[in-house]
Design a protein around this motif. Structure first.
Motif, PDB file in Angstrom:
ATOM      1  N   LEU A  19      52.651   6.535  -6.369  1.00  0.00           N
ATOM      2  CA  LEU A  19      52.580   6.830  -5.072  1.00  0.00           C
ATOM      3  C   LEU A  19      53.005   5.662  -4.337  1.00  0.00           C
ATOM      4  O   LEU A  19      53.746   5.602  -3.362  1.00  0.00           O
ATOM      5  N   PHE A  20      52.483   4.503  -4.711  1.00  0.00           N
ATOM      6  CA  PHE A  20      52.924   2.940  -3.951  1.00  0.00           C
ATOM      7  C   PHE A  20      54.217   2.699  -4.209  1.00  0.00           C
ATOM      8  O   PHE A  20      54.761   2.419  -3.423  1.00  0.00           O
ATOM      9  N   ALA A  21      54.824   2.763  -5.681  1.00  0.00           N
ATOM     10  CA  ALA A  21      56.118   2.527  -6.058  1.00  0.00           C
ATOM     11  C   ALA A  21      56.969   3.531  -5.216  1.00  0.00           C
ATOM     12  O   ALA A  21      58.052   2.964  -4.928  1.00  0.00           O
ATOM     13  N   GLY A  22      56.669   4.807  -5.230  1.00  0.00           N
ATOM     14  CA  GLY A  22      57.653   5.697  -4.429  1.00  0.00           C
ATOM     15  C   GLY A  22      57.626   5.240  -3.101  1.00  0.00           C
ATOM     16  O   GLY A  22      58.905   5.389  -2.454  1.00  0.00           O
ATOM     17  N   VAL A  23      56.653   4.723  -2.158  1.00  0.00           N
ATOM     18  CA  VAL A  23      56.749   4.517  -1.074  1.00  0.00           C
ATOM     19  C   VAL A  23      57.630   3.122  -0.923  1.00  0.00           C
ATOM     20  O   VAL A  23      58.548   2.597  -0.133  1.00  0.00           O
ATOM     21  N   GLY A  24      57.633   2.313  -1.647  1.00  0.00           N
ATOM     22  CA  GLY A  24      58.426   0.881  -1.780  1.00  0.00           C
ATOM     23  C   GLY A  24      60.025   1.437  -2.132  1.00  0.00           C
ATOM     24  O   GLY A  24      60.681   0.831  -1.526  1.00  0.00           O
ATOM     25  N   GLY A  25      60.039   2.203  -3.056  1.00  0.00           N
ATOM     26  CA  GLY A  25      61.445   2.899  -3.132  1.00  0.00           C
ATOM     27  C   GLY A  25      61.922   3.533  -1.901  1.00  0.00           C
ATOM     28  O   GLY A  25      63.056   3.175  -1.746  1.00  0.00           O
ATOM     29  N   TRP A  26      61.209   4.311  -1.168  1.00  0.00           N
ATOM     30  CA  TRP A  26      61.472   4.935   0.087  1.00  0.00           C
ATOM     31  C   TRP A  26      61.868   3.882   1.086  1.00  0.00           C
ATOM     32  O   TRP A  26      62.847   3.800   1.819  1.00  0.00           O
ATOM     33  N   MET A  27      61.157   2.842   1.317  1.00  0.00           N
ATOM     34  CA  MET A  27      61.386   1.633   2.222  1.00  0.00           C
ATOM     35  C   MET A  27      62.640   1.051   1.911  1.00  0.00           C
ATOM     36  O   MET A  27      63.536   0.665   2.902  1.00  0.00           O
ATOM     37  N   LEU A  28      62.989   0.790   0.612  1.00  0.00           N
ATOM     38  CA  LEU A  28      64.219   0.082   0.265  1.00  0.00           C
ATOM     39  C   LEU A  28      65.400   1.309   0.417  1.00  0.00           C
ATOM     40  O   LEU A  28      66.215   0.469   0.861  1.00  0.00           O
ATOM     41  N   PHE A  29      65.155   2.248   0.109  1.00  0.00           N
ATOM     42  CA  PHE A  29      66.415   3.153   0.473  1.00  0.00           C
ATOM     43  C   PHE A  29      66.579   3.321   1.862  1.00  0.00           C
ATOM     44  O   PHE A  29      67.762   3.070   2.306  1.00  0.00           O
ATOM     45  N   ASP A  30      65.678   3.391   2.753  1.00  0.00           N
ATOM     46  CA  ASP A  30      65.715   3.484   4.063  1.00  0.00           C
ATOM     47  C   ASP A  30      66.473   2.102   4.602  1.00  0.00           C
ATOM     48  O   ASP A  30      67.162   2.212   5.674  1.00  0.00           O
ATOM     49  N   ASP A  31      66.025   0.932   4.233  1.00  0.00           N
ATOM     50  CA  ASP A  31      66.669  -0.254   4.500  1.00  0.00           C
ATOM     51  C   ASP A  31      68.187  -0.293   4.400  1.00  0.00           C
ATOM     52  O   ASP A  31      69.146  -0.621   4.930  1.00  0.00           O
ATOM     53  N   LEU A  32      68.447   0.035   2.937  1.00  0.00           N
ATOM     54  CA  LEU A  32      69.954   0.210   2.590  1.00  0.00           C
ATOM     55  C   LEU A  32      70.658   1.070   3.364  1.00  0.00           C
ATOM     56  O   LEU A  32      71.979   0.908   3.661  1.00  0.00           O
ATOM     57  N   ASP A  33      70.071   2.363   3.839  1.00  0.00           N
ATOM     58  CA  ASP A  33      70.832   3.486   4.519  1.00  0.00           C
ATOM     59  C   ASP A  33      70.986   3.066   5.750  1.00  0.00           C
ATOM     60  O   ASP A  33      72.035   3.054   6.774  1.00  0.00           O
TER      61      ASP A  33
END
Length: 233
Positions: A19-33
């Motif tokens: 779950l934590f890794a998923g949140v981190g991945g979502w934050m990274l994707f949001d920044d790249l987007d």
């Protein structure tokens, strides 16, 4: 009980980590987007916003800048720290949404990548620890099943049933039964320690043989069978 604990605790740890890794991945994707179509500008830290944290206060930069139309804009940085990471009057790089200039961010590693790094790093670590515990549980279950079906049974002399104070599960210390016998493969006296149990079997086993299932090819692979005295996992 120990193996069941490994399964429960490991599964929970792995789920929490994923779950934590998923949140981190979502934050990274949001920044790249966000950065994909963002515009860039130079801004100035005009003040610091004080926020309350568990350790006291942190300070986030208040940044003023002008968009592509020359319109003044202002926003508060998303990351606070103590001491403050910026000084009043300091120039910073700003990225902002092309159509919504009010959506802006400080273009720095701390603002953009610290969140994904923390969540992703902690999540990955928790997931690895949790999955390791689950694998240990499954491996032990497979070993026990193999020993029950093909292990060499021997009768060992009961030595003791003692509390293992090095381990605490749910606020309790488990017991371990110890017995010894001559190993049929090595011909040497060997000590056998049981998996964790939650009752003191000293009175029940005193003066009685303890059944041990051994792998004839591996002296370190065995299972102390206490199924006549305790409920198996």
């Amino acid at each position: 009980m120990r193996d069941r604990f490994f399964l429960w605790f490991g599964s929970a740890f792995a789920a929490f980590g994923l779950l934590f890794a998923g949140v981190g991945g979502w934050m990274l994707f949001d920044d790249l987007d966000f950065q994909k179509d963002a515009l860039h500008a130079r801004g100035t830290v005009v003040d610091l916003e004080q926020r309350t944290s568990d350790d006291g206060y942190v300070y986030a930069p208040i940044v003023e800048w002008r968009d592509q139309n020359g319109t003044p804009q202002r926003f508060v940085g998303g990351v606070g720290s103590n001491p403050a990471a910026y000084d009043r009057g300091e120039a910073v790089d700003v990225t902002y949404h092309r159509g919504l200039p009010g959506q802006a961010r400080v273009d720095s590693f701390t603002e953009r990548h610290m969140g994904p790094a923390i969540f992703g790093g902690m999540g990955s670590l928790f997931a690895i620890v949790g999955l390791t515990l689950v694998v240990l549980h499954l491996r032990r279950r497979r070993t026990i099943a193999s020993l029950k079906s093909a292990g060499m049974p021997i009768q060992a002399k009961f030595l003791s049933c003692q509390i293992d104070r090095s381990t605490t599960i749910n606020g309790r210390h488990p017991y371990r039964v110890s017995a010894q016998a001559t190993h049929p493969t090595t011909g040497k006296l060997h000590r056998f320690d049981s998996d964790y149990i939650w009752v003191d079997l000293s009175d029940s086993l005193n003066g009685k043989p303890v059944r041990v299932l051994c792998d004839p090819t591996d002296p370190e692979d065995y299972f102390v069978d206490l199924s006549d005295y305790v409920e198996e996992d």
